[in-house]
Enzyme design. Sequence first.
Site, PDB file in Angstrom:
ATOM      1  N   PRO A  29      37.037  33.007   7.147  1.00 50.45           N
ATOM      2  CA  PRO A  29      37.714  34.380   7.133  1.00 50.45           C
ATOM      3  C   PRO A  29      38.866  34.946   7.533  1.00 50.45           C
ATOM      4  CG  PRO A  29      35.696  34.325   8.484  1.00 50.45           C
ATOM      5  CD  PRO A  29      36.149  32.969   8.099  1.00 50.45           C
ATOM      6  N   ASN A  30      39.575  35.414   6.938  1.00 52.41           N
ATOM      7  CA  ASN A  30      40.841  36.148   7.346  1.00 52.41           C
ATOM      8  C   ASN A  30      42.189  35.318   7.117  1.00 52.41           C
ATOM      9  OD1 ASN A  30      39.877  38.740   7.570  1.00 52.41           O
ATOM     10  ND2 ASN A  30      38.779  37.936   9.403  1.00 52.41           N
ATOM     11  N   ARG A  37      49.219  38.622   8.722  1.00 53.34           N
ATOM     12  CA  ARG A  37      48.087  38.974   9.926  1.00 53.34           C
ATOM     13  C   ARG A  37      48.421  38.488  11.327  1.00 53.34           C
ATOM     14  NH1 ARG A  37      43.077  35.126  10.741  1.00 53.34           N
ATOM     15  NH2 ARG A  37      41.785  36.461  12.259  1.00 53.34           N
ATOM     16  N   TYR A  42      49.651  33.926  15.037  1.00 57.29           N
ATOM     17  CA  TYR A  42      49.261  33.121  14.013  1.00 57.29           C
ATOM     18  C   TYR A  42      50.549  32.604  13.174  1.00 57.29           C
ATOM     19  CZ  TYR A  42      44.344  34.691  14.451  1.00 57.29           C
ATOM     20  OH  TYR A  42      43.223  34.922  15.319  1.00 57.29           O
ATOM     21  N   ASN A  93      38.875  24.919   9.735  1.00 56.04           N
ATOM     22  CA  ASN A  93      39.031  26.225  10.633  1.00 56.04           C
ATOM     23  C   ASN A  93      37.880  26.902  10.307  1.00 56.04           C
ATOM     24  OD1 ASN A  93      39.902  28.405  11.959  1.00 56.04           O
ATOM     25  ND2 ASN A  93      42.128  28.018  11.351  1.00 56.04           N
ATOM     26  N   ALA A  96      36.578  33.065  12.482  1.00 54.69           N
ATOM     27  CA  ALA A  96      35.747  33.835  13.418  1.00 54.69           C
ATOM     28  C   ALA A  96      34.183  33.256  13.286  1.00 54.69           C
ATOM     29  CB  ALA A  96      35.800  35.389  12.888  1.00 54.69           C
ATOM     30  N   HIS A  99      33.005  31.164  16.320  1.00 60.09           N
ATOM     31  CA  HIS A  99      32.357  31.786  17.463  1.00 60.09           C
ATOM     32  C   HIS A  99      30.886  32.319  17.085  1.00 60.09           C
ATOM     33  CE1 HIS A  99      36.434  31.216  18.528  1.00 60.09           C
ATOM     34  NE2 HIS A  99      36.621  32.259  17.638  1.00 60.09           N
ATOM     35  N   ASP A 106      24.958  23.728  11.378  1.00 59.27           N
ATOM     36  CA  ASP A 106      23.910  23.060  10.995  1.00 59.27           C
ATOM     37  C   ASP A 106      24.531  22.417   9.674  1.00 59.27           C
ATOM     38  OD1 ASP A 106      22.297  23.804  13.040  1.00 59.27           O
ATOM     39  OD2 ASP A 106      21.312  25.405  11.891  1.00 59.27           O
ATOM     40  N   GLU A 117      37.904  20.261  14.097  1.00 56.09           N
ATOM     41  CA  GLU A 117      37.945  21.638  14.140  1.00 56.09           C
ATOM     42  C   GLU A 117      39.588  21.840  14.419  1.00 56.09           C
ATOM     43  OE1 GLU A 117      35.537  23.240  17.288  1.00 56.09           O
ATOM     44  OE2 GLU A 117      36.481  25.218  17.179  1.00 56.09           O
ATOM     45  N   HIS A 119      42.419  25.050  14.749  1.00 56.65           N
ATOM     46  CA  HIS A 119      42.782  26.571  15.151  1.00 56.65           C
ATOM     47  C   HIS A 119      44.443  26.560  15.058  1.00 56.65           C
ATOM     48  CE1 HIS A 119      38.734  27.534  15.482  1.00 56.65           C
ATOM     49  NE2 HIS A 119      38.316  26.536  16.342  1.00 56.65           N
ATOM     50  N   LEU A 120      44.850  27.708  14.730  1.00 53.54           N
ATOM     51  CA  LEU A 120      46.410  27.924  14.757  1.00 53.54           C
ATOM     52  C   LEU A 120      46.383  28.327  16.157  1.00 53.54           C
ATOM     53  CD1 LEU A 120      45.862  29.590  11.822  1.00 53.54           C
ATOM     54  CD2 LEU A 120      47.814  28.850  11.706  1.00 53.54           C
ATOM     55  N   SER A 121      45.755  29.527  16.763  1.00 47.46           N
ATOM     56  CA  SER A 121      46.052  29.599  18.220  1.00 47.46           C
ATOM     57  C   SER A 121      45.218  29.069  19.253  1.00 47.46           C
ATOM     58  CB  SER A 121      45.572  31.327  18.064  1.00 47.46           C
ATOM     59  OG  SER A 121      44.074  31.185  17.995  1.00 47.46           O
ATOM     60  N   ARG A 126      42.484  33.132  25.050  1.00 51.77           N
ATOM     61  CA  ARG A 126      42.358  34.359  24.255  1.00 51.77           C
ATOM     62  C   ARG A 126      41.340  34.985  24.962  1.00 51.77           C
ATOM     63  NH1 ARG A 126      43.121  34.029  17.870  1.00 51.77           N
ATOM     64  NH2 ARG A 126      43.159  36.286  18.261  1.00 51.77           N
ATOM     65  N   ARG A 130      36.144  34.050  22.461  1.00 52.14           N
ATOM     66  CA  ARG A 130      36.600  33.096  21.591  1.00 52.14           C
ATOM     67  C   ARG A 130      36.672  31.492  22.224  1.00 52.14           C
ATOM     68  NH1 ARG A 130      39.429  35.861  17.241  1.00 52.14           N
ATOM     69  NH2 ARG A 130      39.820  37.800  17.983  1.00 52.14           N
TER      70      ARG A 130
HETATM   71  C1  DQA Z   1      41.435  31.242  14.715  1.00 49.10           C
HETATM   72  C2  DQA Z   1      40.992  31.625  15.877  1.00 49.10           C
HETATM   73  C3  DQA Z   1      39.547  32.501  15.757  1.00 49.10           C
HETATM   74  O1  DQA Z   1      39.367  32.882  16.949  1.00 49.10           O
HETATM   75  C4  DQA Z   1      39.996  33.545  14.923  1.00 49.10           C
HETATM   76  O2  DQA Z   1      38.744  34.482  14.607  1.00 49.10           O
HETATM   77  C5  DQA Z   1      40.674  33.389  13.657  1.00 49.10           C
HETATM   78  C6  DQA Z   1      41.530  32.222  13.629  1.00 49.10           C
HETATM   79  C7  DQA Z   1      42.413  30.465  14.638  1.00 49.10           C
HETATM   80  O3  DQA Z   1      43.065  29.685  13.858  1.00 49.10           O
HETATM   81  O4  DQA Z   1      43.330  30.202  15.737  1.00 49.10           O
HETATM   82  O5  DQA Z   1      40.431  33.914  12.607  1.00 49.10           O
HETATM   83  O6  DQA Z   1      40.505  30.386  13.949  1.00 49.10           O
END
Ligand code: DQA
Length: 163
Positions: A29-30, A37, A42, A93, A96, A99, A106, A117, A119-121, A126, A130
Amino acid sequence: MAKEFYSQQRINKRETMADKKHILVINGPNLNLLGTRERQLYGATTLAEIETSLRAKALSAHCNLFFMQSNAEHEIINTIHDAAGHYDFILINPAAFTHTSVAIRDALLGVAIPFIEVHLSNIHAREPFRRHSYVSDCAVGVICGFGAQSYELALTAALEHIK
Ligand code: DQA
Protein backbone atom coordinates in the site's frame (compact mmCIF):
# COMPACT_ATOMS: atom_id res chain seq x y z
CA MET A 1 14.44 -31.27 -43.80
CA ALA A 2 13.15 -27.69 -43.46
CA LYS A 3 10.16 -29.00 -41.51
CA GLU A 4 12.44 -30.86 -39.11
CA PHE A 5 14.60 -27.77 -38.72
CA TYR A 6 11.64 -25.56 -37.83
CA SER A 7 10.10 -28.02 -35.41
CA GLN A 8 13.51 -28.39 -33.73
CA GLN A 9 13.67 -24.61 -33.50
CA ARG A 10 10.23 -24.58 -31.85
CA ILE A 11 11.37 -27.17 -29.32
CA ASN A 12 14.50 -25.14 -28.58
CA LYS A 13 12.37 -22.03 -28.13
CA ARG A 14 10.07 -23.87 -25.73
CA GLU A 15 13.08 -25.11 -23.77
CA THR A 16 14.45 -21.59 -23.57
CA MET A 17 11.11 -20.32 -22.23
CA ALA A 18 11.01 -23.11 -19.67
CA ASP A 19 14.61 -22.44 -18.67
CA LYS A 20 13.88 -18.77 -18.10
CA LYS A 21 13.68 -17.75 -14.46
CA HIS A 22 10.61 -15.89 -13.28
CA ILE A 23 10.69 -13.22 -10.61
CA LEU A 24 7.65 -11.61 -9.06
CA VAL A 25 7.91 -8.11 -7.57
CA ILE A 26 5.14 -7.19 -5.14
CA ASN A 27 4.56 -3.69 -3.79
CA GLY A 28 2.20 -2.94 -0.95
CA PRO A 29 0.00 0.00 0.00
CA ASN A 30 0.83 3.61 -0.83
CA LEU A 31 3.85 2.69 -2.93
CA ASN A 32 1.84 3.86 -5.95
CA LEU A 33 2.44 7.35 -4.50
CA LEU A 34 6.24 7.11 -4.75
CA GLY A 35 7.70 10.23 -6.28
CA THR A 36 5.31 12.54 -4.44
CA ARG A 37 4.86 10.74 -1.12
CA GLU A 38 7.14 11.86 1.78
CA ARG A 39 10.04 12.46 -0.58
CA GLN A 40 12.44 13.14 2.29
CA LEU A 41 11.96 9.48 3.29
CA TYR A 42 11.27 7.69 0.03
CA GLY A 43 12.97 9.86 -2.59
CA ALA A 44 11.71 11.25 -5.89
CA THR A 45 11.77 8.08 -7.98
CA THR A 46 8.33 6.86 -9.02
CA LEU A 47 7.22 3.24 -8.86
CA ALA A 48 6.98 3.24 -12.67
CA GLU A 49 10.64 4.28 -12.85
CA ILE A 50 11.61 1.51 -10.44
CA GLU A 51 9.67 -0.97 -12.57
CA THR A 52 11.41 0.22 -15.75
CA SER A 53 14.88 -0.16 -14.33
CA LEU A 54 14.12 -3.59 -12.84
CA ARG A 55 12.70 -4.74 -16.18
CA ALA A 56 15.88 -3.66 -17.99
CA LYS A 57 18.05 -5.48 -15.48
CA ALA A 58 15.89 -8.63 -15.63
CA LEU A 59 15.90 -8.55 -19.42
CA SER A 60 19.68 -8.42 -19.59
CA ALA A 61 19.77 -11.41 -17.22
CA HIS A 62 17.29 -13.24 -19.54
CA CYS A 63 14.82 -13.35 -16.73
CA ASN A 64 11.07 -12.76 -16.79
CA LEU A 65 9.80 -10.18 -14.31
CA PHE A 66 6.22 -9.50 -13.24
CA PHE A 67 5.66 -6.30 -11.29
CA MET A 68 2.55 -5.46 -9.29
CA GLN A 69 1.32 -2.99 -6.69
CA SER A 70 -1.80 -3.15 -4.59
CA ASN A 71 -3.28 -1.26 -1.69
CA ALA A 72 -5.40 -4.29 -0.79
CA GLU A 73 -4.04 -7.04 1.44
CA HIS A 74 -6.21 -9.75 -0.16
CA GLU A 75 -4.91 -8.89 -3.65
CA ILE A 76 -1.34 -9.29 -2.45
CA ILE A 77 -2.23 -12.60 -0.81
CA ASN A 78 -3.97 -13.84 -3.98
CA THR A 79 -0.97 -12.80 -6.08
CA ILE A 80 1.33 -14.78 -3.78
CA HIS A 81 -0.98 -17.83 -4.01
CA ASP A 82 -1.12 -17.60 -7.81
CA ALA A 83 2.69 -17.45 -7.94
CA ALA A 84 3.01 -21.05 -6.74
CA GLY A 85 4.50 -23.18 -9.48
CA HIS A 86 5.06 -20.16 -11.74
CA TYR A 87 7.71 -18.04 -10.04
CA ASP A 88 11.19 -18.87 -8.80
CA PHE A 89 11.63 -15.89 -6.53
CA ILE A 90 9.69 -13.00 -5.01
CA LEU A 91 10.85 -9.49 -4.16
CA ILE A 92 8.33 -7.95 -1.82
CA ASN A 93 7.98 -4.54 -0.28
CA PRO A 94 4.91 -5.14 1.88
CA ALA A 95 5.01 -1.45 2.91
CA ALA A 96 2.79 -0.85 5.98
CA PHE A 97 1.62 -4.50 5.86
CA THR A 98 5.19 -5.41 6.87
CA HIS A 99 4.33 -4.39 10.41
CA THR A 100 0.79 -5.74 10.59
CA SER A 101 0.13 -8.69 8.31
CA VAL A 102 0.28 -12.22 9.64
CA ALA A 103 -1.76 -13.12 6.55
CA ILE A 104 0.96 -12.05 4.10
CA ARG A 105 3.53 -13.90 6.17
CA ASP A 106 1.36 -17.04 6.05
CA ALA A 107 0.85 -16.69 2.28
CA LEU A 108 4.62 -16.47 1.70
CA LEU A 109 5.21 -19.48 3.94
CA GLY A 110 2.32 -21.29 2.27
CA VAL A 111 3.78 -21.12 -1.24
CA ALA A 112 7.37 -21.57 -0.01
CA ILE A 113 8.83 -19.40 -2.79
CA PRO A 114 12.11 -17.84 -1.62
CA PHE A 115 11.81 -14.09 -1.20
CA ILE A 116 13.67 -10.93 -0.30
CA GLU A 117 12.00 -8.23 1.79
CA VAL A 118 12.68 -4.79 0.36
CA HIS A 119 12.21 -1.32 1.83
CA LEU A 120 13.22 2.05 0.49
CA SER A 121 13.74 3.52 3.94
CA ASN A 122 15.74 2.06 6.80
CA ILE A 123 12.82 0.80 8.88
CA HIS A 124 15.15 0.29 11.87
CA ALA A 125 16.02 3.98 12.03
CA ARG A 126 12.40 5.14 12.15
CA GLU A 127 9.48 4.88 14.57
CA PRO A 128 9.66 1.87 16.93
CA PHE A 129 6.52 0.27 15.39
CA ARG A 130 8.36 -0.05 12.06
CA ARG A 131 11.19 -2.06 13.57
CA HIS A 132 9.12 -5.20 13.66
CA SER A 133 8.49 -7.08 10.44
CA TYR A 134 6.21 -10.10 10.18
CA VAL A 135 8.18 -11.47 7.23
CA SER A 136 11.91 -10.82 7.89
CA ASP A 137 12.61 -14.08 9.68
CA CYS A 138 11.21 -16.08 6.72
CA ALA A 139 13.07 -14.10 4.06
CA VAL A 140 16.27 -15.10 2.28
CA GLY A 141 17.38 -11.58 3.14
CA VAL A 142 16.23 -8.05 3.84
CA ILE A 143 17.39 -4.93 2.01
CA CYS A 144 16.37 -1.56 3.34
CA GLY A 145 17.53 2.01 3.47
CA PHE A 146 18.87 2.54 -0.05
CA GLY A 147 15.86 4.23 -1.59
CA ALA A 148 14.97 3.00 -5.07
CA GLN A 149 18.36 1.29 -5.17
CA SER A 150 17.10 -1.20 -2.56
CA TYR A 151 15.10 -2.83 -5.37
CA GLU A 152 18.13 -3.02 -7.67
CA LEU A 153 20.23 -4.57 -4.91
CA ALA A 154 17.47 -7.04 -4.14
CA LEU A 155 17.18 -8.04 -7.80
CA THR A 156 20.94 -8.56 -8.02
CA ALA A 157 20.77 -10.82 -4.97
CA ALA A 158 17.72 -12.66 -6.32
CA LEU A 159 19.39 -13.33 -9.68
CA GLU A 160 22.41 -14.70 -7.88
CA HIS A 161 20.20 -16.85 -5.64
CA ILE A 162 18.27 -18.50 -8.47
CA LYS A 163 21.25 -18.96 -10.79
C1 DQA B 1 8.34 1.04 3.50
C2 DQA B 1 8.49 1.21 5.01
C3 DQA B 1 7.16 0.99 5.70
O1 DQA B 1 7.30 1.16 7.10
C4 DQA B 1 6.13 1.98 5.20
O2 DQA B 1 4.87 1.73 5.79
C5 DQA B 1 6.04 2.03 3.73
C6 DQA B 1 7.26 1.94 2.93
C7 DQA B 1 9.65 1.38 2.75
O3 DQA B 1 9.77 0.96 1.60
O4 DQA B 1 10.51 2.05 3.28
O5 DQA B 1 4.97 2.23 3.16
O6 DQA B 1 8.03 -0.30 3.22
